[in-house]
Design a protein around this motif. Structure first.
Motif: not given
Length: 700
Positions: A21-37, A71-83
């Protein structure tokens, strides 16, 4: 924020995310939290990754969800955002649990339950952590709220953490943490669950999925089955919640046919029928085989069950694929049996009796729930519950005017607009209607126009793609055949009853022979699977030959009215009906092309329908107005003649035109006395003439 003590399981979920789910988590990070949670994970993916972890997610879902979200909260994202507030939602469990199968053994487990949403509560914002402010010292005390109710009741602190007094407390909205919550009642009205009162269960949804569904939707909810508490110390539940409910993880669209398990041998049997020399006759003979007639009406029901193709035009307009049928019959003509059988073999159906159904019973009702004075629930009616299926209506003639208007609107628009106050919600109702009705005066009078006798508004009648009459007339040859068939069906039933009796002795060969005589060529379960498979996999389009045949039929019928002021045999509305019926005919063969044979079949069916209901009894000519307005051209002419006679002679007499003189003048132009008096009564009912004195008339 989710926390987890088991680092090993958190790491396993992290590894799963990186592999799947690498791509799906990247998409979630881009849309979080307004468009996808939420991150949606397919249980089958997790099972492929780690079967034990997947099984644990089913049996210990609350605990495993914490690890998954950590695990989702700790996931290493390329952008500075917390899930940290994102949800992990599970889809595609391997097993379906019907509502009727939910038991205490499922408590705390992840289950997947199909059904149709019957009702919904309003969406309310509820504090999952309520901050209470002591009105004596101002100290804030935060209390987690674990109740499943939506009646706005809250658990308050026992004492203040500052002054240690028992309050009073005030809820501090700004310091409280809120979430949107909603309750759905999901009803089991799917295949093989045809009880008069379907079982239901409450599903509680929150946050970003509160608008994922609405009343009338057929869905599959995946979530944790919980037991409602009992006793004074347990969380208070809305009174509409029974002893079990579901805390929903995900909501997926679902079709009634998804419950069907079609084996390879059944698939082959369906293909063999579709490719046979005459699948239509096999299907006709499989609709209520114990009922001896009428093949054309049974063919129409077959085509209704297979349905036409829904189309969206470039401007967004929709041409429905649903086919509506009406059967007007004398008492004792087996119409209820045919309707009931159609309901049995349809992948999704709802049965309604017009004697005890109102407008809200057909569409929607909004009512106050018992959970609180400010809570309203929206309850779907029969036509909404039958969305993407068939609504079988008996005694449609007994519906009130409001109910008939609502039925006509749904048949035309394929949706229901539900209003409460200033809010309007549109519910889907892509429902095929099979309506049975009886004549207003008990039996049909062959000398009167059908439109006057069926007791339905002309607007409702025009929504029927096909309308038939089934009359009970003496016929020596036909009566003998009918008697033979009915008696054979009863004989088979008698032998079966004796065979089931512990002391009766039955000849097995006789039972087999009697059963074979009325057995359907296609058993109901296989027929249901046949219909479902065709509707899913076949989207036929008209061939040029089929288009020409339908066009030629329409033009030919219209040419009969070339004479000035001649009756109109068919209207343009019938063209769309012909297309839908022809598409259904092609689906029977699993053909992607509507052939000329399909077009011929349905034009013959329309001709048959017109002969039974669209003929002016006075002239013998096809006249669409006999059905669509309830008044034939000859009748309109007669009415105008009578109104003209009244207007001509009303000034010759004091107090208006004497009725006996009106009758005499009308008879001189060929209108007999009974028809004159009948039309006068109708004119008085409509307010077009009145009686200034007894037995005298004046035009209004």
């Amino acid at each position: 924020m989710a926390t987890a003590g088991n680092t090993e399981l958190v790491d396993r979920f992290d590894e799963f995310y990186r592999n799947y789910y690498r791509n799906e988590i990247g998409e979630l990070a881009q849309n979080y939290p307004d468009d996808q949670r939420s991150l949606y994970i397919d249980w089958q993916d997790l099972y492929r990754f780690d079967p034990d972890l997947a099984d644990d997610l089913r049996t210990k879902p609350d605990q495993l969800r914490e690890y998954a979200e950590e695990a989702l909260r700790l996931y290493d994202l390329p952008v500075d955002i917390s899930l940290g507030q994102a949800h992990v939602r599970v889809t595609n469990l391997p097993d379906i649990t019907r509502i009727s199968e939910v038991r205490v053994e499922h408590h705390g487990n992840l289950v997947s339950v199909p059904g149709t949403i019957r009702s919904s509560s309003p969406i309310i914002s509820y504090p999952v952590e309520a901050a209470f402010e002591c009105q004596r010292c101002g100290t804030l005390t935060r209390i987690p709220q674990t109740t499943t109710t939506i009646d706005r009741s809250l658990s308050e602190p026992h004492e203040c953490q500052g002054c240690e007094r028992t309050g009073p407390f005030r809820l501090n909205h700004e310091q409280s943490q809120y979430v949107d919550i909603r309750q759905f009642r999901i009803e089991s009205n799917l295949i093989d669950e045809t009880t008069e009162t379907p079982e239901s269960i409450v599903a509680r949804v929150e946050d970003d999925i509160v608008e994922a569904a609405q009343p009338g939707d057929t869905v599959r909810v995946t979530g944790v089955m919980e037991l409602a508490g009992f006793g004074d110390d347990s969380p208070e539940l809305d009174a509409t919640v029974n002893d079990k409910y579901i805390e929903v993880s995900s909501i997926e669209d679902f079709e009634a046919g998804d419950l069907l398990d079609i084996s390879s041998s059944e698939k082959q049997a369906i293909r063999d029928i579709a490719n046979s020399a005459d699948p239509y006759q096999q299907l006709i003979d499989s609709i209520a085989p114990h009922v001896p007639y009428n093949e054309q009406i049974k063919l129409a029901i077959v085509l209704q069950l297979f349905g036409g193709v829904k189309k969206q035009l470039p401007d967004g307009s929709i041409i429905p694929g649903t086919i509506h049928l009406g059967i007007a019959s004398d008492p004792g003509t087996f119409t209820p049996e045919i309707i009931d059988y159609a309901s049995r073999v349809a992948p999704k159906s709802v049965r309604v009796n017009g004697n005890d159904t109102t407008q809200v019973g057909l569409t929607t009702a909004a009512y106050k729930s018992t959970g609180g004075a400010k809570n309203w629930e929206l309850d779907a009616g029969a036509l909404v519950l039958a969305d993407d299926g068939i609504a079988c209506l008996s005694r449609t003639d007994q519906l009130g005017q409001d109910a008939q208007a609502a039925l006509e609107s749904v048949m035309r628009d394929q949706e229901v607009k539900a209003s409460k106050g200033t809010a309007t919600q549109t519910l889907p109702a892509e429902t095929a209607v099979l309506a049975a009705l009886q004549p207003k005066y008990g039996r049909f009078d062959k000398y009167e126009p059908i439109g006057e006798q069926i007791g339905l508004s002309p607007e409702l009648v025009t929504q029927c793609d096909l309308l038939f009459t089934m009359t009970d007339r003496p016929d020596s040859d036909g009566d003998a055949d009918l008697a033979d068939h009915v008696l054979a069906a009863n004989r088979a039933g008698e032998l079966q009853a004796r065979d089931n009796h512990p002391v009766a002795d039955v000849d097995g060969d006789a039972l087999a022979a009697a059963s074979d005589e009325i057995a359907p060529p296609i058993e109901p379960e296989l027929l249901r699977k046949y219909i479902t498979t065709a509707r899913r996999n076949c989207v036929p389009t008209l061939s040029d030959a089929a288009k020409d045949t339908i066009e030629d039929f329409y033009v030919e019928m219209r040419e009969q009215s070339d004479a000035e002021d001649a009756p109109i045999p068919v209207t343009a509305r019938k063209l769309e009906s012909l297309v839908r019926l022809a598409e259904a005919s092609a689906r029977v063969r699993f053909s992607d092309t509507v052939t000329q044979a399909d077009a011929d079949r349905v034009t013959d069916l329309v001709r048959f329908s017109l002969r039974t209901i669209g003929v002016d009894p006075e002239t013998g000519e096809f006249d669409a107005d006999v059905v669509e307005s309830g008044t034939s051209k000859s009748q309109r002419d007669r009415i105008q003649n009578i109104k003209g006679i009244i207007a001509d002679i009303e000034d010759e007499y004091d107090g208006g035109a004497p009725i006996d003189v009106v009758v005499e003048r009308a008879e001189e132009v060929g209108i007999n006395e009974s028809k004159v008096k009948h039309e006068i009564d109708k004119l008085k009912q409509k307010g077009e003439v009145w009686e200034p004195r007894t037995d005298h008339l004046m035009a209004t």
